[in-house]
Scaffold this active site. Structure first.
Site, PDB file in Angstrom:
ATOM      1  N   HIS A  66      95.137  48.332 -43.488  1.00  6.94           N
ATOM      2  CA  HIS A  66      94.475  47.811 -42.288  1.00  6.94           C
ATOM      3  C   HIS A  66      95.018  46.469 -41.822  1.00  6.94           C
ATOM      4  O   HIS A  66      94.969  46.151 -40.634  1.00  6.94           O
ATOM      5  CB  HIS A  66      92.960  47.825 -42.472  1.00  6.94           C
ATOM      6  CG  HIS A  66      92.457  49.224 -42.358  1.00  6.94           C
ATOM      7  ND1 HIS A  66      92.356  50.043 -43.448  1.00  6.94           N
ATOM      8  CD2 HIS A  66      92.177  49.973 -41.270  1.00  6.94           C
ATOM      9  CE1 HIS A  66      91.973  51.236 -43.036  1.00  6.94           C
ATOM     10  NE2 HIS A  66      91.859  51.222 -41.725  1.00  6.94           N
ATOM     11  N   ASP A  82      95.034  58.751 -42.780  1.00  7.18           N
ATOM     12  CA  ASP A  82      94.406  59.302 -43.979  1.00  7.18           C
ATOM     13  C   ASP A  82      94.894  60.715 -44.263  1.00  7.18           C
ATOM     14  O   ASP A  82      95.082  61.090 -45.418  1.00  7.18           O
ATOM     15  CB  ASP A  82      92.875  59.284 -43.833  1.00  7.18           C
ATOM     16  CG  ASP A  82      92.318  57.913 -44.153  1.00  7.18           C
ATOM     17  OD1 ASP A  82      92.806  57.304 -45.131  1.00  7.18           O
ATOM     18  OD2 ASP A  82      91.433  57.437 -43.435  1.00  7.18           O
ATOM     19  N   CYS A 113      94.595  59.623 -33.365  1.00 11.19           N
ATOM     20  CA  CYS A 113      94.425  58.170 -33.335  1.00 11.19           C
ATOM     21  C   CYS A 113      95.037  57.514 -34.561  1.00 11.19           C
ATOM     22  O   CYS A 113      94.910  56.313 -34.760  1.00 11.19           O
ATOM     23  CB  CYS A 113      92.950  57.803 -33.209  1.00 11.19           C
ATOM     24  SG  CYS A 113      91.951  58.503 -34.511  1.00 11.19           S
ATOM     25  N   GLU A 156      90.879  64.092 -40.699  1.00 10.50           N
ATOM     26  CA  GLU A 156      91.741  63.235 -41.516  1.00 10.50           C
ATOM     27  C   GLU A 156      91.699  63.628 -42.991  1.00 10.50           C
ATOM     28  O   GLU A 156      92.286  62.974 -43.841  1.00 10.50           O
ATOM     29  CB  GLU A 156      91.378  61.760 -41.325  1.00 10.50           C
ATOM     30  CG  GLU A 156      89.905  61.431 -41.523  1.00 10.50           C
ATOM     31  CD  GLU A 156      89.566  59.979 -41.196  1.00 10.50           C
ATOM     32  OE1 GLU A 156      90.467  59.140 -41.143  1.00 10.50           O
ATOM     33  OE2 GLU A 156      88.366  59.699 -41.005  1.00 10.50           O
TER      34      GLU A 156
HETATM   35  C1  PEP Z   1      93.333  57.502 -39.672  1.00  9.72           C
HETATM   36  O1  PEP Z   1      92.967  57.702 -40.828  1.00  9.72           O
HETATM   37  O2  PEP Z   1      94.360  58.006 -39.166  1.00  9.72           O
HETATM   38  C2  PEP Z   1      92.573  56.591 -38.810  1.00  9.72           C
HETATM   39  C3  PEP Z   1      92.872  56.453 -37.541  1.00  9.72           C
HETATM   40  O3  PEP Z   1      91.567  55.884 -39.379  1.00  9.72           O
HETATM   41  P1  PEP Z   1      91.774  54.564 -40.263  1.00  9.72           P
HETATM   42  O4  PEP Z   1      93.216  54.133 -40.116  1.00  9.72           O
HETATM   43  O5  PEP Z   1      90.830  53.551 -39.736  1.00  9.72           O
HETATM   44  O6  PEP Z   1      91.458  55.050 -41.621  1.00  9.72           O
HETATM   45 MG    MG Z   2      91.000  57.125 -41.516  1.00  8.69          MG
END
Ligand code: PEP
Ligand code: MG
Length: 572
Positions: free
Chosen positions: A188, A454, A501, A430
């Site tokens: 993140h 994920d 996303c 995911e």
């Molecule tokens: C993902 O897992 O692709 C996602 C968009 O969520 P995060 O990156 O917040 O886990």
């Molecule tokens: Mg995710």
């Protein structure tokens, strides 16, 4: 010249001095003091100095981050003036020990006392004392503590790791980039670097040991390198590259108001990912067609308690109002994994990424979930809200989450509170189990959004945070491409739109494949939107479709990447 290699996670070049965030060495010896009064005076002066320091930090925090964050420092100031603690230190000093020892002995005793109390408030006080004691000790020893939120010069942060909340506190005016020892492309802190549009390199393993504090370094967030001791010629080369990148960004500006449409006339939606309401401005400045992912967990971080329904309502309303009629997909709380909320006091787990997180936690701690749902529903009348649930593994979870949303909606309507009747309810795909039964989900969801960050880690069993297994983190692995295709096809067969996303949606090599697969919505960091729009305007979807069978028949990630690189270069 020394070149350190890492993982490129946020494009751009930064040239500045290194600011090393290493834990300072605060060790000292116990001494016998003969001039006790002088030692008491020394301690008193340090307390005054620390007070001035804390007041300045509180003032800066208030201006930059608002009242809530500044309150932490008000609590620290109270600790610093606590007569009971100061008296206890004075008693120690009277026994002829040095101030460092007296301070540590006393504060350790207080910390242990507060920590042993079964009271959350007292436990927080223990954390405050720990912080203040560290600051006092550093001042006694004449050591400067790193404070990356109050910088006066441009720097590149060098750290072992940056937690999401540390990254969110970085002062963008002076932080020109960061480099870390650990982490991967979808950790993140990396995602936040892209949101903040600062270059970053992670997973170097050796940044903190090999880069001295204050050294001039060149960070290349596109190549994933850090250069140390570069000569004038190299610096000039990078300055030129920096200018070229600025010129390219300026060229992309012509796409701010353009439609997101392929060369042969197929429309897609190019949306943005945000973590905080203020990120919306960047998405709009970059011509985003919508918000494809609002990671609401960031509203819960960096604070001492859960955000209230009212606070959340204001945050969601702000985002929806700014976006107007543009679609805004808000994801419910996705905490866990590398995103921690210390105040929830969750039990440590052996495998946090496989643990009690996101929707699993929300379905159990329903009060937290219901508060968020109510805030979202109340805000829904201010824009084009779509809600999605994270980490859905089973139909049962999706149904339960939807049922709770429905219950809260009914309650609000009974209370006479207006709620939009057009909220689409979707889910993140995911987890491989969800991708494999996307056909069943597509019957019950209004849309599906593929979370490749994920999905890749769970499909290849490779921790997205762990640079040692970064080689297994392969977006173009045939297993991933097949799963992505399955989800898109399942959505379309049921008349539902499908978005993505995860970071893959903004990847230059992935975009043509996803366009050919028929992805409807691509959601990415603000900084990628215009480049993606420019790229798509040059691509023919029909032509790419003719390559799909070949692409999907390739057996390794590398083969796919090579095939696509060749295809894109021939078309240029
Ligand atoms: C993902 O897992 O692709 C996602 C968009 O969520 P995060 O990156 O917040 O886990
Ligand atoms: Mg995710």
């Amino acid at each position: 010249m020394l070149e350190i290699k890492g993982i490129a996670v946020s494009n751009g070049i930064a040239i500045a001095n290194a600011y090393c965030l290493v834990e300072p060495d605060l060790t000292f010896d116990k001494l016998t003091i003969t001039d006790i009064e002088a030692e008491k005076l020394r301690f008193k002066e340090i307390v005054s100095k620390t007070k001035i320091e804390l007041e300045a930090i509180r003032e800066a925090a208030e201006k930059k981050f608002g009242h809530d964050k500044a309150e932490i420092f008000s609590a620290h100031l109270l600790v610093l003036q606590d007569p009971e603690m100061l008296n206890a230190i004075d008693v120690q000093l009277s026994e002829g020990v040095n101030a460092e020892f007296a301070l540590q002995e006393t504060t350790t005793m207080f910390i242990e006392l507060f920590e042993s109390m079964d009271n959350e408030y007292m436990q927080e006080r223990a954390a405050d004392i720990r912080d203040v004691a560290k600051r006092l000790l550093a001042n006694l020893l004449g050591i400067e503590l790193p404070d990356y939120s109050r910088l006066s010069k441009d720097v590149i942060i060098v750290a072992d790791d940056l937690t999401p909340s540390m990254t969110a506190q970085l002062d963008k005016t002076h932080v020109k980039g960061f480099v870390t020892n650990i982490g991967g492309r979808t950790s993140h802190s990396a995602i936040l670097a892209r949101t903040m549009e600062i270059p970053a390199v992670v997973g170097t393993k050796i940044a903190t040991t090999d880069i001295p504090h204050g050294a001039k370094i060149i960070l290349d967030g596109t190549k994933g390198t850090v250069l140390l001791d570069a000569n004038e010629e190299i610096i000039a080369e990078y300055l030129l590259a920096q200018e070229e990148q600025a010129a390219e960004s300026a060229m992309f500006q012509q796409f701010v108001t353009a439609e997101s449409i392929s060369a042969d006339g197929f429309h897609v939606e190019l949306a943005g990912n945000i973590g905080k309401p203020e990120d919306v401005d960047n998405i709009l400045a970059n011509g985003g067609d919508g918000i494809g992912l609002f990671r609401t967990e960031f509203l819960y971080m960096d604070r001492q308690e859960l955000p209230s329904e009212e606070e959340q309502y204001i945050a969601y309303k702000t985002v929806l109002e700014k976006m107007g009629q543009k679609p805004t997909v808000v994801r419910t709380l996705d905490i866990g994994g590398d995103k921690e909320l210390p105040y929830l006091k969750l039990e440590p787990e052996m495998n946090p990424f496989l643990g009690h997180r996101a929707i699993r936690l929300c379905l159990e701690q329903q009060d937290i979930f219901r508060t968020q749902l109510r805030a979202l529903l109340r805000a829904s009348v201010y824009g084009n809200l779509k809600i999605m649930f994270p980490m859905i593994a089973t139909l049962d979870e999706f149904r339960k989450a939807k049922a709770l949303l429905e219950e809260e909606k009914e309650k609000l309507l009974r209370e006479g509170i207006e709620v939009s009747r057009e909220i689409e309810i979707g889910m993140m795909v995911e987890i491989p189990s969800a991708a494999l039964i996307a056909d069943l989900f597509a019957k019950e969801a209004d849309f599906l959004s593929i979370g490749t960050n994920d999905l890749i880690q769970y499909t290849l069993a490779a921790d997205r945070m762990n640079e040692k297994v970064a080689y297994l983190y392969q977006p173009f692995h045939p297993a991933i491409l097949r799963l992505v295709k399955m989800v898109i096809d399942a959505g379309h067969a049921n008349g539902k739109w499908v978005g993505m996303c995860g970071e893959m949606a903004g990847d230059e090599i992935a975009i043509p494949i996803l366009l050919a697969l028929g992805l409807d919505e691509f959601s990415m960091s603000a900084s990628s939107i215009l480049r993606a729009r420019a790229q798509i305007s040059d691509l023919s979807k029909l032509e790419l479709t003719q390559h799909l069978d070949k692409i999907l028949s390739l057996s390794t990630s590398l083969e796919v990447e090579q095939y696509m690189t060749k295809l894109l270069n021939t078309n240029n």
